[in-house]
Design a protein around this motif. Structure first.
Motif, PDB file in Angstrom:
ATOM      1  N   GLN A 159       8.989   4.871  -2.262  1.00 37.56           N
ATOM      2  CA  GLN A 159       8.979   6.130  -1.501  1.00 37.56           C
ATOM      3  C   GLN A 159      10.076   6.092  -0.446  1.00 37.56           C
ATOM      4  OE1 GLN A 159       6.797   8.701  -2.176  1.00 37.56           O
ATOM      5  NE2 GLN A 159       6.145   7.413  -3.902  1.00 37.56           N
ATOM      6  N   LYS A 160      10.683   7.239  -0.169  1.00 33.95           N
ATOM      7  CA  LYS A 160      11.651   7.305   0.931  1.00 33.95           C
ATOM      8  C   LYS A 160      10.936   6.982   2.241  1.00 33.95           C
ATOM      9  CE  LYS A 160      15.101  10.410  -1.001  1.00 33.95           C
ATOM     10  NZ  LYS A 160      15.856  11.665  -0.843  1.00 33.95           N
ATOM     11  N   GLY A 161      11.549   6.148   3.054  1.00 33.65           N
ATOM     12  CA  GLY A 161      10.941   5.747   4.322  1.00 33.65           C
ATOM     13  C   GLY A 161      10.089   4.495   4.195  1.00 33.65           C
ATOM     14  N   GLU A 162       9.885   4.024   2.960  1.00 33.23           N
ATOM     15  CA  GLU A 162       9.053   2.833   2.733  1.00 33.23           C
ATOM     16  C   GLU A 162       9.936   1.585   2.689  1.00 33.23           C
ATOM     17  OE1 GLU A 162       5.474   1.523  -0.357  1.00 33.23           O
ATOM     18  OE2 GLU A 162       7.061   2.847  -1.064  1.00 33.23           O
ATOM     19  N   ILE A 163       9.466   0.486   3.293  1.00 36.00           N
ATOM     20  CA  ILE A 163      10.236  -0.768   3.243  1.00 36.00           C
ATOM     21  C   ILE A 163      10.075  -1.402   1.858  1.00 36.00           C
ATOM     22  CG2 ILE A 163      10.063  -1.219   5.729  1.00 36.00           C
ATOM     23  CD1 ILE A 163       7.974  -3.430   5.018  1.00 36.00           C
ATOM     24  N   LEU A 164      11.041  -2.258   1.511  1.00 37.41           N
ATOM     25  CA  LEU A 164      10.988  -2.957   0.227  1.00 37.41           C
ATOM     26  C   LEU A 164       9.829  -3.953   0.213  1.00 37.41           C
ATOM     27  CD1 LEU A 164      12.742  -2.836  -2.326  1.00 37.41           C
ATOM     28  CD2 LEU A 164      14.088  -4.727  -1.423  1.00 37.41           C
ATOM     29  N   GLY A 165       9.577  -4.577   1.370  1.00 36.33           N
ATOM     30  CA  GLY A 165       8.447  -5.504   1.491  1.00 36.33           C
ATOM     31  C   GLY A 165       8.770  -6.928   1.082  1.00 36.33           C
ATOM     32  N   VAL A 166       9.951  -7.435   1.525  1.00 37.42           N
ATOM     33  CA  VAL A 166      10.324  -8.812   1.204  1.00 37.42           C
ATOM     34  C   VAL A 166      10.694  -9.573   2.474  1.00 37.42           C
ATOM     35  CG1 VAL A 166      11.178  -8.291  -1.124  1.00 37.42           C
ATOM     36  CG2 VAL A 166      12.773  -8.199   0.817  1.00 37.42           C
ATOM     37  N   VAL A 167      10.616 -10.898   2.399  1.00 39.23           N
ATOM     38  CA  VAL A 167      11.184 -11.783   3.411  1.00 39.23           C
ATOM     39  C   VAL A 167      12.283 -12.568   2.709  1.00 39.23           C
ATOM     40  CG1 VAL A 167      10.790 -13.704   5.005  1.00 39.23           C
ATOM     41  CG2 VAL A 167       8.978 -12.034   4.604  1.00 39.23           C
ATOM     42  N   ILE A 206      22.913  -5.926  -3.893  1.00 41.55           N
ATOM     43  CA  ILE A 206      21.964  -4.818  -3.754  1.00 41.55           C
ATOM     44  C   ILE A 206      22.755  -3.521  -3.792  1.00 41.55           C
ATOM     45  CG2 ILE A 206      20.339  -3.663  -2.206  1.00 41.55           C
ATOM     46  CD1 ILE A 206      19.333  -6.272  -1.287  1.00 41.55           C
ATOM     47  N   ASN A 207      22.381  -2.651  -4.724  1.00 42.10           N
ATOM     48  CA  ASN A 207      23.090  -1.367  -4.903  1.00 42.10           C
ATOM     49  C   ASN A 207      24.606  -1.572  -4.992  1.00 42.10           C
ATOM     50  OD1 ASN A 207      20.666  -0.088  -4.909  1.00 42.10           O
ATOM     51  ND2 ASN A 207      20.990   1.121  -3.074  1.00 42.10           N
ATOM     52  N   GLY A 208      24.996  -2.658  -5.664  1.00 45.47           N
ATOM     53  CA  GLY A 208      26.423  -2.933  -5.883  1.00 45.47           C
ATOM     54  C   GLY A 208      27.112  -3.678  -4.766  1.00 45.47           C
ATOM     55  N   THR A 209      26.425  -3.903  -3.634  1.00 41.90           N
ATOM     56  CA  THR A 209      27.006  -4.650  -2.511  1.00 41.90           C
ATOM     57  C   THR A 209      26.672  -6.133  -2.658  1.00 41.90           C
ATOM     58  OG1 THR A 209      26.756  -2.752  -1.019  1.00 41.90           O
ATOM     59  CG2 THR A 209      27.068  -4.911   0.003  1.00 41.90           C
ATOM     60  N   SER A 210      27.692  -6.976  -2.793  1.00 38.97           N
ATOM     61  CA  SER A 210      27.461  -8.410  -2.963  1.00 38.97           C
ATOM     62  C   SER A 210      26.933  -9.028  -1.668  1.00 38.97           C
ATOM     63  CB  SER A 210      28.758  -9.113  -3.367  1.00 38.97           C
ATOM     64  OG  SER A 210      28.571 -10.526  -3.370  1.00 38.97           O
ATOM     65  N   PRO A 215      26.161 -13.717   6.139  1.00 40.94           N
ATOM     66  CA  PRO A 215      25.119 -14.276   7.006  1.00 40.94           C
ATOM     67  C   PRO A 215      23.768 -13.619   6.725  1.00 40.94           C
ATOM     68  CG  PRO A 215      27.053 -13.578   8.282  1.00 40.94           C
ATOM     69  CD  PRO A 215      27.233 -13.053   6.900  1.00 40.94           C
ATOM     70  N   LEU A 216      22.697 -14.362   6.994  1.00 45.11           N
ATOM     71  CA  LEU A 216      21.341 -13.862   6.757  1.00 45.11           C
ATOM     72  C   LEU A 216      21.106 -12.528   7.474  1.00 45.11           C
ATOM     73  CD1 LEU A 216      18.442 -14.325   5.658  1.00 45.11           C
ATOM     74  CD2 LEU A 216      17.957 -15.565   7.782  1.00 45.11           C
ATOM     75  N   SER A 217      21.569 -12.417   8.745  1.00 44.85           N
ATOM     76  CA  SER A 217      21.324 -11.194   9.523  1.00 44.85           C
ATOM     77  C   SER A 217      22.000  -9.982   8.879  1.00 44.85           C
ATOM     78  CB  SER A 217      21.827 -11.367  10.962  1.00 44.85           C
ATOM     79  OG  SER A 217      23.206 -11.704  10.949  1.00 44.85           O
ATOM     80  N   THR A 218      23.186 -10.184   8.284  1.00 43.58           N
ATOM     81  CA  THR A 218      23.889  -9.086   7.609  1.00 43.58           C
ATOM     82  C   THR A 218      23.114  -8.644   6.373  1.00 43.58           C
ATOM     83  OG1 THR A 218      25.995 -10.000   8.368  1.00 43.58           O
ATOM     84  CG2 THR A 218      26.100  -8.370   6.593  1.00 43.58           C
ATOM     85  N   CYS A 219      22.625  -9.618   5.596  1.00 45.11           N
ATOM     86  CA  CYS A 219      21.840  -9.311   4.398  1.00 45.11           C
ATOM     87  C   CYS A 219      20.563  -8.558   4.780  1.00 45.11           C
ATOM     88  CB  CYS A 219      21.478 -10.594   3.647  1.00 45.11           C
ATOM     89  SG  CYS A 219      22.916 -11.480   2.995  1.00 45.11           S
ATOM     90  N   ILE A 223      19.442  -4.642   3.620  1.00 46.92           N
ATOM     91  CA  ILE A 223      18.151  -4.289   3.013  1.00 46.92           C
ATOM     92  C   ILE A 223      17.412  -3.254   3.863  1.00 46.92           C
ATOM     93  CG2 ILE A 223      15.864  -5.194   2.364  1.00 46.92           C
ATOM     94  CD1 ILE A 223      17.268  -7.781   1.524  1.00 46.92           C
ATOM     95  N   LYS A 224      17.454  -3.425   5.177  1.00 45.92           N
ATOM     96  CA  LYS A 224      16.797  -2.448   6.063  1.00 45.92           C
ATOM     97  C   LYS A 224      17.418  -1.058   5.903  1.00 45.92           C
ATOM     98  CE  LYS A 224      15.495  -5.777   9.662  1.00 45.92           C
ATOM     99  NZ  LYS A 224      15.865  -6.294  10.997  1.00 45.92           N
ATOM    100  N   GLY A 225      18.731  -1.028   5.606  1.00 46.98           N
ATOM    101  CA  GLY A 225      19.431   0.243   5.452  1.00 46.98           C
ATOM    102  C   GLY A 225      19.044   1.018   4.201  1.00 46.98           C
ATOM    103  N   LEU A 226      18.224   0.398   3.336  1.00 51.15           N
ATOM    104  CA  LEU A 226      17.805   1.060   2.087  1.00 51.15           C
ATOM    105  C   LEU A 226      16.479   1.805   2.240  1.00 51.15           C
ATOM    106  CD1 LEU A 226      18.449  -2.023  -0.224  1.00 51.15           C
ATOM    107  CD2 LEU A 226      19.984  -0.093   0.120  1.00 51.15           C
ATOM    108  N   LYS A 227      15.967   1.837   3.472  1.00 46.79           N
ATOM    109  CA  LYS A 227      14.618   2.369   3.700  1.00 46.79           C
ATOM    110  C   LYS A 227      14.439   3.794   3.178  1.00 46.79           C
ATOM    111  CE  LYS A 227      11.055   2.256   7.273  1.00 46.79           C
ATOM    112  NZ  LYS A 227      10.756   1.993   8.685  1.00 46.79           N
ATOM    113  N   ASN A 228      15.453   4.626   3.307  1.00 47.99           N
ATOM    114  CA  ASN A 228      15.307   6.038   2.921  1.00 47.99           C
ATOM    115  C   ASN A 228      15.738   6.326   1.484  1.00 47.99           C
ATOM    116  OD1 ASN A 228      14.198   6.982   5.364  1.00 47.99           O
ATOM    117  ND2 ASN A 228      16.229   6.885   6.313  1.00 47.99           N
TER     118      ASN A 228
END
Length: 334
Positions: A159-167, A206-210, A215-219, A223-228
């Motif tokens: 759903q749009k607005g839903e997190i992927l739900g991973v660590v 993810i979505n074509g972005t390697s 760095p972990l924080s960038t990754c 992922i957070k940017g895919l929420k919508n």
């Protein structure tokens, strides 16, 4: 490599001093010390073309401040925290510099052997090179990653607005293709509900972005940017959560080429038998030669490894994943 936010990225000519005790960097003009690390705190050295990458552990001062504790590992409240510092040098002699640092480790190890009553018998670099040449890269990432059945595109509906739900956690320095690993999945969220992902899977893009080398924080931000978004495409490589390591060590004269602190691999020598065997910085040792070392004191782990010869089989996993699976840390899902 980017400088921290708000800081400039100066390029300075330097002199590099390497000994069996420490590595120092001096400003070539003023001879002022710009960096001074004990050799034992150097975690990783690599030469890539004309570039030398050097990573060192630095102990942070103790602090009772909540912010500082949260910035490191919440489970280690009250203990000394470490941060990794990455130095990048450009030189036509990059390979020679990396080899010289490796040689300093080798000489320091021979001094350690002599101090403990073991005669290293003047082990030559050629003997060590011959030993390395007899050893194939064990559990070779590139071969594993190149097999089409191990690498696949996964589409997750949400759903749009839903997190992927991973660590996610880092795969660890020493892996040939450093990227992030799925360490946990939230029950009932898109990642887990899809049935297409497993703990241990390495995310290549993810979505074509390697994500390789980021760095972990960038990754995490990607992922957070895919929420919508309503659909996410992940390219993943099927990997077990536990990494199998095989080190071939004919006798005690050959240094293993890595160090351990409280069960966690904290440094790795470039081009050593441990790197060949699949050892990764930031991984926790779970088992040595079939014997669990999960609850084993640090001194005993060091004793087991120091005296191990022949084929040394280890099982390791990212330390951050281990802390999650043993409930030492609460998962933060994204």
């Amino acid at each position: 490599l980017q400088a921290p936010e708000g800081e400039s990225q100066p390029v300075t000519e330097v002199d590099l001093l390497i000994s069996t005790q420490r590595i120092k960097v001096l400003n070539a003009d003023t001879q002022e010390t710009m960096m001074d690390h004990p050799l034992r705190t150097i975690s990783y050295i690599a030469d890539i073309g004309n570039i030398v990458v050097l990573m060192a552990r630095k102990r942070m001062p103790r602090s009772n401040s909540r912010d500082n504790v949260e910035a490191s590992h919440p489970s280690q409240d009250g203990k000394r925290q470490y941060k990794m510092i990455c130095h990048v040098f450009e030189s036509e002699d990059a390979q020679l510099i990396a080899q010289s640092i490796g040689q300093a480790f080798s000489v320091a190890y021979q001094e350690f052997l002599r101090a403990n009553g073991i005669n290293p018998e003047d082990l030559s670099q050629k003997e060590y090179s011959d030993l390395l040449n007899t050893q194939d890269m064990y559990n070779d990432d590139l071969i594993h990653f190149s097999k089409s059945e191990n690498c696949k595109d996964v589409y997750i509906e949400k759903q749009k607005g839903e997190i992927l739900g991973v660590v996610i956690v880092e795969s660890g320095w020493g892996s040939i293709l450093p990227t992030v690993i799925i360490a946990n999945m939230m029950h009932g969220r898109p990642a887990e509900k899809s049935g297409k992902l497993n703990i241990g899977d390495q995310i290549m893009s993810i979505n074509g972005t390697s994500l390789v080398g980021l760095p972990l924080s960038t990754c995490q931000s990607i992922i957070k940017g895919l929420k919508n978004q309503a659909q996410v495409k992940l390219n993943v490589v099927r990997c077990p959560p536990v990494t199998t390591v095989l080190i071939r060590r004919p006798d005690l004269r050959y240094q293993l080429g890595f160090s351990v602190q409280n069960g966690i691999i904290c440094s790795l020598m470039r081009g050593g038998i441990a790197e060949r065997g699949g050892v990764r910085v930031g991984h926790r040792i779970i088992e040595i030669n079939g014997q669990s070392v999960v609850a084993t004191p640090h001194e005993k782990i060091v004793h087991i490894l120091s005296n191990a010869v022949g084929e040394i089989h280890m099982k390791t996993m990212p330390a951050a994943m281990y802390r999650l699976l043993t409930a030492q840390e609460q998962p933060v899902y994204i």
